[in-house]
Design an enzyme around this catalytic site. Structure first.
Site, PDB file in Angstrom:
ATOM      1  CD1 TRP A 199      -3.100  13.112   0.606  1.00  0.00           C
ATOM      2  CD2 TRP A 199      -3.882  14.815  -1.108  1.00  0.00           C
ATOM      3  NE1 TRP A 199      -2.407  13.334  -0.443  1.00  0.00           N
ATOM      4  CE2 TRP A 199      -2.418  14.498  -1.610  1.00  0.00           C
ATOM      5  CE3 TRP A 199      -4.422  15.574  -1.979  1.00  0.00           C
ATOM      6  CZ2 TRP A 199      -1.663  14.819  -2.632  1.00  0.00           C
ATOM      7  CZ3 TRP A 199      -3.745  16.293  -3.014  1.00  0.00           C
ATOM      8  CH2 TRP A 199      -2.431  16.032  -2.999  1.00  0.00           C
ATOM      9  CG  ASN A 200      -6.364  12.916  -5.366  1.00  0.00           C
ATOM     10  OD1 ASN A 200      -6.659  12.012  -4.585  1.00  0.00           O
ATOM     11  ND2 ASN A 200      -5.964  12.490  -6.343  1.00  0.00           N
ATOM     12  CE  LYS A 208      -5.728   5.682   6.542  1.00  0.00           C
ATOM     13  NZ  LYS A 208      -4.995   7.068   6.115  1.00  0.00           N
ATOM     14  N   PRO A 209      -9.795   7.175   5.549  1.00  0.00           N
ATOM     15  CG  PRO A 209     -10.963   8.634   6.638  1.00  0.00           C
ATOM     16  CD  PRO A 209     -10.676   7.427   6.678  1.00  0.00           C
ATOM     17  CE  LYS A 250      -0.053  12.505   7.656  1.00  0.00           C
ATOM     18  NZ  LYS A 250       0.098  11.797   6.252  1.00  0.00           N
ATOM     19  N   GLY A 265      -3.636   5.425  -4.299  1.00  0.00           N
ATOM     20  CA  GLY A 265      -2.329   5.988  -3.797  1.00  0.00           C
ATOM     21  C   GLY A 265      -1.030   5.974  -4.544  1.00  0.00           C
ATOM     22  CB  SER A 266       2.239   6.725  -4.059  1.00  0.00           C
ATOM     23  OG  SER A 266       2.701   5.955  -3.159  1.00  0.00           O
ATOM     24  CD  GLU A 311      -6.318   5.533  -9.428  1.00  0.00           C
ATOM     25  OE1 GLU A 311      -5.383   5.693  -9.786  1.00  0.00           O
ATOM     26  OE2 GLU A 311      -6.968   6.368  -8.757  1.00  0.00           O
ATOM     27  CB  CYS A 341      -3.867   9.501 -10.360  1.00  0.00           C
ATOM     28  SG  CYS A 341      -5.688   8.890 -10.351  1.00  0.00           S
ATOM     29  CD  GLU A 383       1.255  10.755 -10.296  1.00  0.00           C
ATOM     30  OE1 GLU A 383      -0.001  10.897 -10.526  1.00  0.00           O
ATOM     31  OE2 GLU A 383       1.497   9.850  -9.434  1.00  0.00           O
TER      32      GLU A 383
END
Length: 482
Positions: free
Chosen positions: A155-156, A179-180, A182, A233-234, A255, A289, A386
């Site tokens: 989302w960032n 798939k973006p 939510k 993502g994480s 990533e 990130c 993080e």
């Protein structure tokens, strides 16, 4: 057609058609600055995800056979459409992510650049020819599109993370399912409209909006038609997805998380270091990130750097990102904002000194102010996690060897920042840092023409540059005698 929230498709985009979820489910998209509903969109099912894969698979042969120059020109038109719709896209990004409008405008330009870069790379898919050492044959190597690619984006950076993956995939001749997140699906739907207008054929780009992410992704990864998977993502979720992809040996690009050190040596230009620190920490409100997560300042300049950095952070204007005067918008949701607050409170409880910020403001919206913590112990919890927000914890060091050890004392290795007037020292330290990227006397490193990616548990593979194109190509060796 000019993009706006009112004319944006609210359904799934599969095989060039806007449609509702197969079971009729939908979900609300929330403006994090006001906590109001922006739109209600389709909540795709597992079946919808597999339909998207089927559409991508069916469109694959024709798209792979499309001349590289034609693919290039379509990507170039998509770039031009993004720039033409920069303001509408920026406002949409701000509305669904909360970031400041100035940040959103910057993201649109950055995102569009990936389409321009890979429009140029599309015509540079090169092979090799050589004679075998024994002289009995020629070794011919050609590169062909890997096939259907599935993408999961965060989302960032809802526009940039989409184009950073879709651009090279389309340039290589692959078809995709995106798939973006939510929290920010509307930008992806806007991108679908842009690709359609640019001339991307039906089925080449498909958008699956869903809150049922885990089941949908698992089903698509188990589909043998999917040959490439890219996730941003994480690290925690990345590990799970890598394990799932291993079942069908899907080629992955990951990533993942970061824990970037920002190192200020005593010989640094403090004005330059503070300016770089503001960018490294506050770009995208710290929700990045690549954001500086740990500040290590050599003791002789720690007091001066902290004072000047605190002054700059304290002047940061926070409010609804649509307000042109605001430099810091809201965090994306309550859980993100609350995690930031918990990390700050824990650091203060364990001896850190709160220099500015540190308090959740009253009222609507998921806001958290620009915050600086000083006198942070080198083993503090906030230096291990993080933060993903506008918080800068500062610790000190006494030697080059010590700070390199501190910087490398993490399972992450995405990016590091170094400030010093001594170029030899900067390059020496850069070589010793366990990270995929290093910024010297600057607070941002990302560029579509550079290979973006991390070491250790910060990821697998590279995005951007020619490396990014190669992620979507398979090498085929042909032994030939004539």
């Amino acid at each position: 057609m000019e993009l706006s929230l009112n004319n944006l498709g609210k359904g799934l985009y599969i095989n060039g058609i806007w449609r509702a979820a197969s079971d009729g489910k939908a979900f609300d998209v929330i403006n994090p600055a006001t906590e109001e509903v922006l739109a209600t969109i389709a909540d795709g099912s597992v079946e919808d995800g597999l339909d998207a894969v089927a559409a991508a698979h069916a469109a694959g042969p024709a798209w792979a056979a499309t001349p590289p120059r034609q693919r290039s020109e379509i990507l170039r038109r998509a770039f031009e459409l993004m720039i033409a719709n920069k303001e509408a896209l920026a406002r949409l990004i701000t509305q669904e992510s909360g970031k400041a409008l100035s940040e959103a405008r910057g993201e649109v330009v950055y995102a569009a650049e990936f389409l321009r870069w890979f429009s140029e790379e599309a015509v540079r898919i090169l092979g090799d020819m050589s004679t075998s050492p024994s002289g009995d044959k020629h070794i011919m190597v050609i590169r062909q599109p890997i096939g259907v690619a599935v993408f999961v984006t965060p989302w960032n950076f809802p526009a940039a993370m989409a184009t950073r993956k879709i651009g090279p995939a389309l340039a290589a001749g692959c078809t995709v399912v995106l798939k973006p997140a939510k929290e920010t699906p509307l930008t992806a739907l806007a991108m679908a409209s842009i690709f359609e207008q640019a001339g991307v054929p039906p089925g080449v780009v498909n958008i699956l909006t869903t809150r049922r992410t885990a089941k949908a992704i698992e089903a698509m990864l188990n589909d043998l038609r999917v040959r490439k998977f890219s996730f941003t993502g994480s690290t925690e979720i990345g590990r799970v997805l890598l394990a799932q992809a291993a079942q069908t040996v899907v080629k992955c690009s990951m990533e993942l998380g970061g824990n970037a050190p920002f190192i200020v040596f005593a010989d640094a230009d403090i004005e330059v270091a503070v300016a770089a620190a503001m960018v490294a920490k506050m770009r995208n409100g710290g929700e990045s990130c690549t954001a500086a997560n740990r500040f290590y300042v050599e003791k002789p300049v720690a007091e001066e750097f902290t004072r000047r950095f605190v002054d700059a952070m304290a002047k940061t204007r926070m409010g609804n990102g649509l307000d042109e005067n605001m430099q810091l918008g809201s965090m994306v949701n309550a859980s993100t904002r609350n995690k930031i607050a918990e990390l700050v409170d824990d650091a203060v409880a364990h001896g850190a000194r709160l220099c500015t910020g540190g308090k959740i403001p009253a009222g609507k919206g998921y806001f958290y102010p620009a915050t600086v913590l000083a006198d942070v112990a080198n083993d503090a919890g906030i230096l291990k996690e993080e933060v993903f927000g506008p918080v800068a914890p500062i610790a000190t060091f006494e030697s080059e060897a010590e700070v390199i050890a501190l910087a490398n004392d993490t399972e992450m290795g995405l990016v590091s920042f170094v400030c010093t007037r001594d170029l030899a020292k900067a390059l020496r330290v850069a070589e010793k840092l366990d990270s995929g990227m290093v910024g010297i006397n600057r607070g941002i490193v990302a560029d579509p023409a550079a290979p973006f990616g991390g070491w250790k548990q910060s990821g697998v593979g590279r995005e951007g540059a020619h490396d990014g194109l190669l992620e979507y190509l398979e090498s085929k060796y042909i032994a030939v005698t004539w």
